[in-house]
Design an enzyme around this catalytic site. Sequence first.
Site, PDB file in Angstrom:
ATOM      1  N   ASP A 226       0.769  -1.051  -0.111  1.00 57.22           N
ATOM      2  CA  ASP A 226      -0.011   0.157  -0.359  1.00 57.22           C
ATOM      3  C   ASP A 226       0.918   0.809   0.129  1.00 57.22           C
ATOM      4  O   ASP A 226       2.083   1.496   0.182  1.00 57.22           O
ATOM      5  CB  ASP A 226      -0.921   0.042   1.266  1.00 57.22           C
ATOM      6  CG  ASP A 226      -2.080   0.449   0.789  1.00 57.22           C
ATOM      7  OD1 ASP A 226      -1.778   1.865  -0.010  1.00 57.22           O
ATOM      8  OD2 ASP A 226      -3.335   0.839   1.138  1.00 57.22           O
TER       9      ASP A 226
HETATM   10  C1  BGC Z   1      -4.544   3.225   0.200  1.00 59.28           C
HETATM   11  C2  BGC Z   1      -4.734   2.118  -1.515  1.00 59.28           C
HETATM   12  C3  BGC Z   1      -4.444   3.110  -2.537  1.00 59.28           C
HETATM   13  C4  BGC Z   1      -4.215   3.943  -2.448  1.00 59.28           C
HETATM   14  C5  BGC Z   1      -2.647   4.533  -3.863  1.00 59.28           C
HETATM   15  C6  BGC Z   1      -3.638   4.247  -0.014  1.00 59.28           C
HETATM   16  O1  BGC Z   1      -3.958   5.633   1.255  1.00 59.28           O
HETATM   17  O2  BGC Z   1      -4.841   3.146   0.873  1.00 59.28           O
HETATM   18  O3  BGC Z   1      -6.142   1.731  -1.397  1.00 59.28           O
HETATM   19  O4  BGC Z   1      -4.815   2.637  -3.606  1.00 59.28           O
HETATM   20  O5  BGC Z   1      -2.735   4.467  -0.795  1.00 59.28           O
HETATM   21  O6  BGC Z   1      -4.230   5.586  -3.784  1.00 59.28           O
END
Ligand code: BGC
Length: 738
Positions: A226
């Site tokens: 993530d």
């Molecule tokens: C989120 C993800 C997301 C990523 C990119 C993170 O803060 O938890 O779900 O895909 O950011 O935007």
Amino acid sequence: MAFDVDHVLAEATTEELAALVCGSGSWHTTGIPRLGVPPLRLADGPHGLRVTEQLLTQAVPATCFPTAAGLGSSWNPALLKRVGEALAHEAIALGVDVVLGPGLNIKRSPLCGRNFEYFSEDPLLSGTLSAALVYGLQSNGVGGCLKHFAVNNQETDRMRVDAVVAERTLREIYLAGFQRAVTAAAPWMVMCSYNRVNGTLASQNSWLLTDVLRGDWDYSGVVVSDWGAVYDRIAALIAGLDLEMPQAQGRAEAVAAAVEAGELSREVLEVAAERLLALTDKAASAVRPAGKIGHHDLARQAALESMVLLRNDGVLPLAPQAKVALIGAFAATPRYQGSGSSKVNPRELDRLLDTLSARCDVTYAPGFRLSGELDDDLIDEALLAAEDAEVIVACLGLPDAEEAEGFDRTHMRIPENQRALVASLSEAGKPVVVVLSNGAAVEVADWVEETSALLEAWLGGEAGALALAQVLTGEAEPSGRLTETLGLRLEDYPSALMFPGESGQVMYGEGVLVGYRGFDALEREVAFPFGFGLGYTTFRYDSLTLTDTGSVVTRDLRVAVSVTLTNTGERAGAEVVQVYVRNAPASVSRPVRELRGYTKVWLEPGETRTVIVGLGIDAFAFWSTPHERFVVESGVYAIEAGPHSRDLPLSGGLRLDVPRLPSALHDESTIAEWFADTEAMEALQARAVARTGERFALSEQMYTVVAGQPLRRFAMFPGGVLTAEDVDAVLAEYGRSV
Ligand code: BGC
């Protein structure tokens, strides 16, 4: 083939491989241009493309579908597949190779700030729906990415909280949906979560990323972090995290330096790089259809299937050209998606004020302030608007600021000013239809009696308001069903005592009894049960038959559950036939019943159809902690079918006879566990008799007292007939740990 993976691996420098596994900027992989390896573009998100240059800048326009809370309520994998296909077409138009979704974390508590992005409290639903969306994407040459792996069920302290969960609970609930989607749809990517799982960050958790994901489930795609989930890049690589995103300063250099210093073997780096190269190759050589942005009509259909009609005394559908007082700021300022990384910039956006005005005689009043502040004048104005109306349609829900990524709610009520509005409207002497727009469940029990109808519209995406007008006027059928229990009060949820934890730790003490599994175990009354939803027609369930083939022993058991379903109303409509397995008495405590199959069918008025739902061996299994695998025990399992988890009019019994499980005795096994394993116990007795002429025996009363004590320790007290050698010898033959 776009390039030769082996050749690239042989030719690439350590620096190039290190850069490859570290990402570039916010949204790209690095590639190795010198060797013909292009970068990949990744983009959020699950219910519409969010293509931005920088992390938080506004996205380019794309179709905004209902969020997962809505899509999930469709209980329709075929719809999810079509949404996946449309997302792929939009991704292709925008040059995106992998879409960062779906999110399939379990809705453990209604408070989780990201529940709008998740499907259900049940892993079968989450897994099957996710698999369908991924299939839709990937069959068009665009990758899907399951997230957030794993146990990311809250936003509070999400970047470091330690989720403490028993393995059985993980396997049966929190990992089960991922397992299903991984094995059914082979997603190109899996995104690890931010949190810790049993003490170790998911990004550095080799049990999770390697033993389970790759070992047990045979996953061969790429694990991506993530965004910002990696603390220690080297530990993460060793644990099985292939790609770190976004680019973090100095990371690639640190990875290369670790290889040079002998702290990280080049082989480990190559394994991760090879997976990324294979993915890049797959993306580069994918046969893709022409890209297209703009799927408003599909977004409308998805919204139709997302809506759950919870109550209707007959006021819906509205009469043609009904005189409607349309009350509530959401009619003019729609609440149609959540905030955070999934925020889409829609190309079009319908408003109920317009879509309903095109069908009915509408007088509008905002009724409440979106800020939450109580404004009696707005309530008075609403009552005035209602004076000449035949029916009031009140658009309520959660304001944008109350649910988003990054924080959880602290209660599950609608804002007080909306509550006051419902109370006043209900005294106007007209039927009140409440339409809810919210991503996470809200408490309805204390005001639902004041309404004539209640329609949960979730966050319906850009065409949600058009779909709403169609449902309200009966042009279309509301065909959604709840994928989560609506409890009477927050305090009733099984997780309530432990959510969201404290001091960096959250205990999953309710175990597998999440959602309806817990409500049923506690025999708790609910506002609306899991699986519930009305339509404008009615159905009758007749005659359930079970046909089984194969066997548990050969692991090919298949059970066909056939149900005769009749549409007894005057309109065509949809029903979701749900099949639950009521668990046989087991050696562990099991949920009363679990959803094990479902299918959505559309029937014409008067039509009767035989609906078949298939079950596999997993429908009867539980995770045995001592055996470290899923097992099925002998017994009679009731297979129940019906419209929702608390209305299962049909049932049949299936007897499964399974040979005794191989012994799981170990050093600490109790006297009761030894006695339960007759073969091992007899072997032990034989040794005692051979040596002393006596069997190991206990009076009934003594047995009750000591049954829970480890045999090894008890039996070896002075004067006992067993020795350590006896126990060792029998364990060597029958035990688990030796
Ligand atoms: C989120 C993800 C997301 C990523 C990119 C993170 O803060 O938890 O779900 O895909 O950011 O935007």
